[in-house]
Design an enzyme around this catalytic site. Structure first.
Site, PDB file in Angstrom:
ATOM      1  N   CYS A  72       0.860  -1.194   0.000  1.00  0.00           N
ATOM      2  CA  CYS A  72       0.000   0.000   0.000  1.00  0.00           C
ATOM      3  C   CYS A  72       0.897   1.246   0.000  1.00  0.00           C
ATOM      4  CB  CYS A  72      -0.885   0.042   1.235  1.00  0.00           C
ATOM      5  SG  CYS A  72      -1.776  -1.471   1.614  1.00  0.00           S
ATOM      6  N   CYS A  86       2.567   2.958  -3.209  1.00  0.00           N
ATOM      7  CA  CYS A  86       1.789   3.937  -3.987  1.00  0.00           C
ATOM      8  C   CYS A  86       1.306   5.113  -3.142  1.00  0.00           C
ATOM      9  CB  CYS A  86       0.582   3.274  -4.626  1.00  0.00           C
ATOM     10  SG  CYS A  86       1.034   2.161  -5.975  1.00  0.00           S
ATOM     11  N   CYS A 136     -34.817  -1.016  13.008  1.00  0.00           N
ATOM     12  CA  CYS A 136     -33.632  -0.463  13.695  1.00  0.00           C
ATOM     13  C   CYS A 136     -34.041   0.675  14.635  1.00  0.00           C
ATOM     14  CB  CYS A 136     -32.631   0.083  12.682  1.00  0.00           C
ATOM     15  SG  CYS A 136     -32.221  -1.024  11.318  1.00  0.00           S
ATOM     16  N   CYS A 189     -35.269   0.516  18.423  1.00  0.00           N
ATOM     17  CA  CYS A 189     -34.278   0.576  19.508  1.00  0.00           C
ATOM     18  C   CYS A 189     -33.467   1.873  19.443  1.00  0.00           C
ATOM     19  CB  CYS A 189     -33.343  -0.628  19.436  1.00  0.00           C
ATOM     20  SG  CYS A 189     -34.162  -2.160  19.940  1.00  0.00           S
ATOM     21  N   HIS A 190     -32.920   2.192  18.255  1.00  0.00           N
ATOM     22  CA  HIS A 190     -31.900   3.246  18.196  1.00  0.00           C
ATOM     23  C   HIS A 190     -32.445   4.666  18.047  1.00  0.00           C
ATOM     24  CE1 HIS A 190     -28.688   0.409  18.521  1.00  0.00           C
ATOM     25  NE2 HIS A 190     -29.093  -0.270  17.473  1.00  0.00           N
ATOM     26  N   CYS A 221     -27.111  -7.178  15.319  1.00  0.00           N
ATOM     27  CA  CYS A 221     -28.422  -6.590  15.640  1.00  0.00           C
ATOM     28  C   CYS A 221     -29.537  -7.380  14.961  1.00  0.00           C
ATOM     29  CB  CYS A 221     -28.475  -5.114  15.237  1.00  0.00           C
ATOM     30  SG  CYS A 221     -27.486  -4.044  16.304  1.00  0.00           S
TER      31      CYS A 221
HETATM   32  C1  HEC Z   1     -33.754  -4.850  19.846  1.00  0.00           C
HETATM   33  C2  HEC Z   1     -33.006  -3.610  19.804  1.00  0.00           C
HETATM   34  C3  HEC Z   1     -32.108  -3.372  18.587  1.00  0.00           C
HETATM   35  C4  HEC Z   1     -32.503  -3.249  17.282  1.00  0.00           C
HETATM   36  C5  HEC Z   1     -33.911  -3.359  16.699  1.00  0.00           C
HETATM   37  C6  HEC Z   1     -31.297  -2.942  16.537  1.00  0.00           C
HETATM   38  N1  HEC Z   1     -30.224  -2.860  17.377  1.00  0.00           N
HETATM   39 FE1  HEC Z   1     -28.405  -2.084  16.915  1.00  0.00          FE
HETATM   40  N2  HEC Z   1     -27.795  -2.367  18.824  1.00  0.00           N
HETATM   41  C7  HEC Z   1     -28.559  -2.915  19.835  1.00  0.00           C
HETATM   42  C8  HEC Z   1     -27.749  -3.043  21.035  1.00  0.00           C
HETATM   43  C9  HEC Z   1     -28.213  -3.625  22.369  1.00  0.00           C
HETATM   44  C10 HEC Z   1     -26.467  -2.540  20.708  1.00  0.00           C
HETATM   45  C11 HEC Z   1     -25.243  -2.407  21.630  1.00  0.00           C
HETATM   46  C12 HEC Z   1     -25.417  -1.163  22.484  1.00  0.00           C
HETATM   47  C13 HEC Z   1     -25.585   0.058  21.646  1.00  0.00           C
HETATM   48  O1  HEC Z   1     -24.602   0.636  21.156  1.00  0.00           O
HETATM   49  O2  HEC Z   1     -26.755   0.441  21.358  1.00  0.00           O
HETATM   50  C14 HEC Z   1     -26.553  -2.086  19.318  1.00  0.00           C
HETATM   51  C15 HEC Z   1     -25.515  -1.450  18.656  1.00  0.00           C
HETATM   52  C16 HEC Z   1     -25.577  -0.990  17.364  1.00  0.00           C
HETATM   53  C17 HEC Z   1     -24.519  -0.255  16.703  1.00  0.00           C
HETATM   54  C18 HEC Z   1     -23.166   0.148  17.302  1.00  0.00           C
HETATM   55  C19 HEC Z   1     -23.194   1.548  17.876  1.00  0.00           C
HETATM   56  C20 HEC Z   1     -21.837   2.047  18.335  1.00  0.00           C
HETATM   57  O3  HEC Z   1     -21.779   3.162  18.862  1.00  0.00           O
HETATM   58  O4  HEC Z   1     -20.836   1.362  18.184  1.00  0.00           O
HETATM   59  C21 HEC Z   1     -24.950  -0.021  15.421  1.00  0.00           C
HETATM   60  C22 HEC Z   1     -24.191   0.687  14.326  1.00  0.00           C
HETATM   61  C23 HEC Z   1     -26.279  -0.589  15.303  1.00  0.00           C
HETATM   62  N3  HEC Z   1     -26.635  -1.165  16.504  1.00  0.00           N
HETATM   63  C24 HEC Z   1     -27.048  -0.559  14.157  1.00  0.00           C
HETATM   64  C25 HEC Z   1     -28.295  -1.167  14.040  1.00  0.00           C
HETATM   65  C26 HEC Z   1     -29.027  -1.250  12.790  1.00  0.00           C
HETATM   66  C27 HEC Z   1     -28.569  -0.699  11.463  1.00  0.00           C
HETATM   67  C28 HEC Z   1     -30.209  -1.898  13.077  1.00  0.00           C
HETATM   68  C29 HEC Z   1     -31.287  -2.338  12.112  1.00  0.00           C
HETATM   69  C30 HEC Z   1     -30.860  -3.338  11.144  1.00  0.00           C
HETATM   70  C31 HEC Z   1     -30.202  -2.191  14.494  1.00  0.00           C
HETATM   71  N4  HEC Z   1     -29.025  -1.751  15.030  1.00  0.00           N
HETATM   72  C32 HEC Z   1     -31.255  -2.756  15.178  1.00  0.00           C
HETATM   73  C33 HEC Z   1     -29.881  -3.236  19.770  1.00  0.00           C
HETATM   74  C34 HEC Z   1     -30.668  -3.145  18.631  1.00  0.00           C
HETATM   75  C1  HEC Z   2      -0.089   0.414  -7.645  1.00  0.00           C
HETATM   76  C2  HEC Z   2      -0.538   1.512  -6.835  1.00  0.00           C
HETATM   77  C3  HEC Z   2      -1.476   1.226  -5.672  1.00  0.00           C
HETATM   78  C4  HEC Z   2      -1.336   0.286  -4.661  1.00  0.00           C
HETATM   79  C5  HEC Z   2      -0.278  -0.791  -4.503  1.00  0.00           C
HETATM   80  C6  HEC Z   2      -2.438   0.539  -3.738  1.00  0.00           C
HETATM   81  N1  HEC Z   2      -3.197   1.570  -4.185  1.00  0.00           N
HETATM   82 FE1  HEC Z   2      -4.795   2.359  -3.238  1.00  0.00          FE
HETATM   83  N2  HEC Z   2      -5.178   3.560  -4.817  1.00  0.00           N
HETATM   84  C7  HEC Z   2      -4.376   3.670  -5.940  1.00  0.00           C
HETATM   85  C8  HEC Z   2      -5.027   4.563  -6.912  1.00  0.00           C
HETATM   86  C9  HEC Z   2      -4.475   4.946  -8.283  1.00  0.00           C
HETATM   87  C10 HEC Z   2      -6.238   4.986  -6.304  1.00  0.00           C
HETATM   88  C11 HEC Z   2      -7.313   5.907  -6.891  1.00  0.00           C
HETATM   89  C12 HEC Z   2      -8.096   5.236  -7.997  1.00  0.00           C
HETATM   90  C13 HEC Z   2      -8.876   4.030  -7.532  1.00  0.00           C
HETATM   91  O1  HEC Z   2      -9.618   4.092  -6.544  1.00  0.00           O
HETATM   92  O2  HEC Z   2      -8.737   2.952  -8.182  1.00  0.00           O
HETATM   93  C14 HEC Z   2      -6.294   4.344  -5.005  1.00  0.00           C
HETATM   94  C15 HEC Z   2      -7.319   4.519  -4.103  1.00  0.00           C
HETATM   95  C16 HEC Z   2      -7.321   4.020  -2.788  1.00  0.00           C
HETATM   96  C17 HEC Z   2      -8.336   4.301  -1.792  1.00  0.00           C
HETATM   97  C18 HEC Z   2      -9.557   5.185  -1.990  1.00  0.00           C
HETATM   98  C19 HEC Z   2      -9.191   6.615  -1.766  1.00  0.00           C
HETATM   99  C20 HEC Z   2     -10.360   7.560  -1.937  1.00  0.00           C
HETATM  100  O3  HEC Z   2     -10.115   8.766  -1.826  1.00  0.00           O
HETATM  101  O4  HEC Z   2     -11.487   7.124  -2.180  1.00  0.00           O
HETATM  102  C21 HEC Z   2      -7.972   3.641  -0.645  1.00  0.00           C
HETATM  103  C22 HEC Z   2      -8.710   3.644   0.693  1.00  0.00           C
HETATM  104  C23 HEC Z   2      -6.748   2.920  -0.946  1.00  0.00           C
HETATM  105  N3  HEC Z   2      -6.390   3.173  -2.255  1.00  0.00           N
HETATM  106  C24 HEC Z   2      -6.089   2.129  -0.041  1.00  0.00           C
HETATM  107  C25 HEC Z   2      -5.067   1.257  -0.388  1.00  0.00           C
HETATM  108  C26 HEC Z   2      -4.561   0.213   0.475  1.00  0.00           C
HETATM  109  C27 HEC Z   2      -5.006  -0.038   1.904  1.00  0.00           C
HETATM  110  C28 HEC Z   2      -3.612  -0.464  -0.250  1.00  0.00           C
HETATM  111  C29 HEC Z   2      -2.851  -1.708   0.160  1.00  0.00           C
HETATM  112  C30 HEC Z   2      -3.669  -2.883   0.438  1.00  0.00           C
HETATM  113  C31 HEC Z   2      -3.518   0.189  -1.561  1.00  0.00           C
HETATM  114  N4  HEC Z   2      -4.419   1.215  -1.609  1.00  0.00           N
HETATM  115  C32 HEC Z   2      -2.641  -0.179  -2.577  1.00  0.00           C
HETATM  116  C33 HEC Z   2      -3.168   3.052  -6.135  1.00  0.00           C
HETATM  117  C34 HEC Z   2      -2.667   2.011  -5.362  1.00  0.00           C
END
Ligand code: HEC
Ligand code: HEC
Length: 264
Positions: free
Chosen positions: A79, A82, A180, A183-184, A225
């Site tokens: 990575c 480049c 979602c 709860c959230h 979740c």
């Molecule tokens: C029954 C309740 C419930 C529902 C419905 C639910 N979640 Fe959660 N979710 C939780 C609990 C419990 C946690 C862990 C504590 C917290 O961060 O809320 C959590 C955590 C998360 C987190 C992490 C938050 C952080 O700060 O790291 C995300 C993102 C999330 N939920 C997304 C979703 C999404 C998207 C959906 C719908 C697909 C969903 N949840 C539905 C209960 C729920």
């Molecule tokens: C040979 C050169 C090359 C290598 C090796 C390479 N990249 Fe890239 N990377 C690029 C180019 C060129 C772009 C922009 C065009 C594209 O997204 O294809 C890019 C785009 C990205 C982006 C998106 C940036 C944006 O602004 O959206 C990420 C994240 C990234 N590279 C991470 C990595 C990581 C992590 C690695 C190693 C696992 C890696 N690249 C290896 C050339 C490279």
């Protein structure tokens, strides 16, 4: 008067966090009424997150840095060969993802973009979703955006995917028949089986989750979740979860990237 005291305390807190991480400070964990999951954690968990020496997610950042510099694949590239210094070239990138990708004709998130780099530019195998390697590299890249407000693009070609994600978010599912937001949106701050419900934002991902004793991606959290509602989860990296990820990232717009966050 009390206002200025709060400002002083907040500034002191931000300063110590910035010093510890050597990255930009997190100005606020609350933006326009949207509150990061950080604010729903206990004092102990917050302290763990804010201390770069104690934060268990920092191991993933270190491992990710090693992978960033590792030459792999047929092209003899890393990575770094480049992109050079990630602190400069990757700053702000995580805050814009997921994005619409012309080639795929669909959304791509940070994990999938990193894997695409491996296959298209390095001649290397993609990492399995949720592998330690992909989590570490994603955590390392996202950590470069610590403090940058989430700002995803939802217009133009991303619009239909955004709507798909919104529909996913609002659809009741599983044996518990909950969406979602049940709860959230309605119950942040309330207890659910030992957890304090947060607003379900994704600005801290990949997170170190104590329940898992490991790092986990945004899609693993969606899966968790879904499963806890006894609903059928979708595969990690699926179109459904990518659309949901875009909607949820927009829902938390303005919140600073906290990676690696520590959660219960
Ligand atoms: C029954 C309740 C419930 C529902 C419905 C639910 N979640 Fe959660 N979710 C939780 C609990 C419990 C946690 C862990 C504590 C917290 O961060 O809320 C959590 C955590 C998360 C987190 C992490 C938050 C952080 O700060 O790291 C995300 C993102 C999330 N939920 C997304 C979703 C999404 C998207 C959906 C719908 C697909 C969903 N949840 C539905 C209960 C729920
Ligand atoms: C040979 C050169 C090359 C290598 C090796 C390479 N990249 Fe890239 N990377 C690029 C180019 C060129 C772009 C922009 C065009 C594209 O997204 O294809 C890019 C785009 C990205 C982006 C998106 C940036 C944006 O602004 O959206 C990420 C994240 C990234 N590279 C991470 C990595 C990581 C992590 C690695 C190693 C696992 C890696 N690249 C290896 C050339 C490279």
């Amino acid at each position: 008067m009390s206002g200025s005291r709060i400002a002083v305390i907040a500034a002191a807190g931000a300063f110590s966090a910035a010093a510890a991480f050597g990255a930009d400070e997190i100005a606020s964990y609350e933006v326009e009424g949207r509150r990061s999951g950080f604010l729903y954690m206990t004092e102990e968990t917050r302290a763990l997150q804010e201390d770069a020496f104690l934060n268990p997610g920092m191991f993933a950042v270190e491992e990710g840095e090693a992978l960033w510099n590792l030459v792999e694949g047929d092209e003899g590239e890393s990575c770094a060969s480049c992109h050079e210094d990630a602190a400069e070239t990757m700053r702000g990138v995580a805050a814009r993802y997921p994005v619409f990708d012309e080639k795929r004709g669909g959304l791509v998130n940070l994990e999938l973009r990193i894997n695409e780099m491996r296959t298209s530019y390095m001649g290397a195998e993609p990492y399995p979703y949720e592998s330690d390697e992909l989590l570490a590299l994603t955590t390392y890249v996202a950590n470069q955006s610590r403090g940058v407000p989430m700002a995803v693009e939802i217009d133009g070609p991303a619009a239909p995917f955004f709507e798909q994600g919104r529909t996913f978010y609002e659809t009741r599912r599983g044996q518990l028949d909950l969406a979602c937001g049940h709860c959230h949106d309605r119950h942040p701050g309330d207890m659910l089986r030992g957890d304090v419900l947060s607003e379900g934002h994704v600005n801290g991902f990949p997170i170190f989750r104590m329940l898992w004793s490991s790092m986990g991606s945004r899609h693993r959290m969606f899966e968790w979740c879904n499963t806890s509602l006894r609903a059928e989860p979708y595969p990690l990296g699926s179109e459904e979860y990518l659309a949901l990820e875009l909607y949820v990232a927009w829902r938390g717009r303005g919140l600073p990237i906290e990676t690696p966050a520590v959660r219960r």
